[in-house]
Write a protein that holds these residues in place. Structure first.
Motif, mmCIF file in Angstrom:
data_model
loop_
_atom_site.group_PDB
_atom_site.id
_atom_site.type_symbol
_atom_site.label_atom_id
_atom_site.label_comp_id
_atom_site.label_asym_id
_atom_site.label_seq_id
_atom_site.Cartn_x
_atom_site.Cartn_y
_atom_site.Cartn_z
ATOM 1 N N PRO A 40 51.364 89.256 71.170
ATOM 2 C CA PRO A 40 52.018 90.561 71.018
ATOM 3 C C PRO A 40 52.424 90.822 69.572
ATOM 4 C CG PRO A 40 52.846 89.449 72.958
ATOM 5 C CD PRO A 40 51.980 88.456 72.240
ATOM 6 N N GLY A 41 52.044 91.984 69.070
ATOM 7 C CA GLY A 41 52.420 92.367 67.719
ATOM 8 C C GLY A 41 51.606 91.723 66.625
ATOM 9 N N VAL A 91 46.891 86.422 74.721
ATOM 10 C CA VAL A 91 45.748 86.767 75.558
ATOM 11 C C VAL A 91 44.505 86.224 74.858
ATOM 12 C CG1 VAL A 91 44.395 88.604 76.607
ATOM 13 C CG2 VAL A 91 46.880 88.828 76.446
ATOM 14 N N TYR A 92 43.723 85.464 75.588
ATOM 15 C CA TYR A 92 42.525 84.847 75.041
ATOM 16 C C TYR A 92 41.283 85.612 75.501
ATOM 17 C CZ TYR A 92 45.096 80.899 73.192
ATOM 18 O OH TYR A 92 45.948 80.114 72.455
ATOM 19 N N THR A 120 42.235 86.758 79.158
ATOM 20 C CA THR A 120 42.962 85.936 80.120
ATOM 21 C C THR A 120 44.229 85.438 79.439
ATOM 22 O OG1 THR A 120 42.786 84.058 81.662
ATOM 23 C CG2 THR A 120 41.659 83.816 79.545
ATOM 24 N N GLN A 121 45.345 85.570 80.132
ATOM 25 C CA GLN A 121 46.652 85.292 79.532
ATOM 26 C C GLN A 121 46.976 83.805 79.582
ATOM 27 O OE1 GLN A 121 49.187 87.479 78.174
ATOM 28 N NE2 GLN A 121 50.116 85.524 77.592
#
Length: 126
Positions: A40-41, A91-92, A120-121
């Motif tokens: 995130p970010g 997240v990949y 996928t997280q």
């Protein structure tokens, strides 16, 4: 060209997990395949890449902890992740690109890869 990433989840620090990237509609013979992540970010970054000739590169942040591999019979690329840290949370994504004279694995720039799977997280937390 379709890619299906899977295997994410919640893992404690120090734990392990393996991500899978299954391909359909093509084979990896002439393609470089990379794993990327986006927290995130933050910008999406290249984590690891395997070329059509099996040359492998890793980001410094994961060297010695992550291992990329390819199973041609299953048309799948894996990312084995060990000694996971909270900063690996992201997240990949897997992505692939047909190789030309220069492999995109050298710099692992997201813009060099044209086909992407869904993310996928991975969450690393106690």
């Amino acid at each position: 060209v379709q890619l299906q990433a899977s295997g994410g989840g919640l893992v404690q620090p120090g734990g392990s997990l393996r991500l899978s990237c299954a391909a359909s509609g093509f084979t990896f013979h002439y393609y470089a395949t990379g794993w990327f992540r986006q927290a995130p970010g933050k910008e999406r970054e290249g984590v690891s890449c395997i070329s059509s000739s099996d040359a492998i590169t890793y980001a410094d942040s994961v060297k010695g902890r992550f291992t990329i591999s390819r199973d041609n019979a299953r048309n799948t690329v894996y990312l084995q992740m060990n000694s996971l840290k909270p900063e690996d949370t992201a997240v990949y994504y897997c992505a692939t690109e047909r190789e030309g004279w220069r492999s995109p694995c050298g710099e692992r720039r997201p813009s060099d890869f044209g086909s992407w799977g869904q993310g996928t997280q991975l969450t690393v937390s106690s």
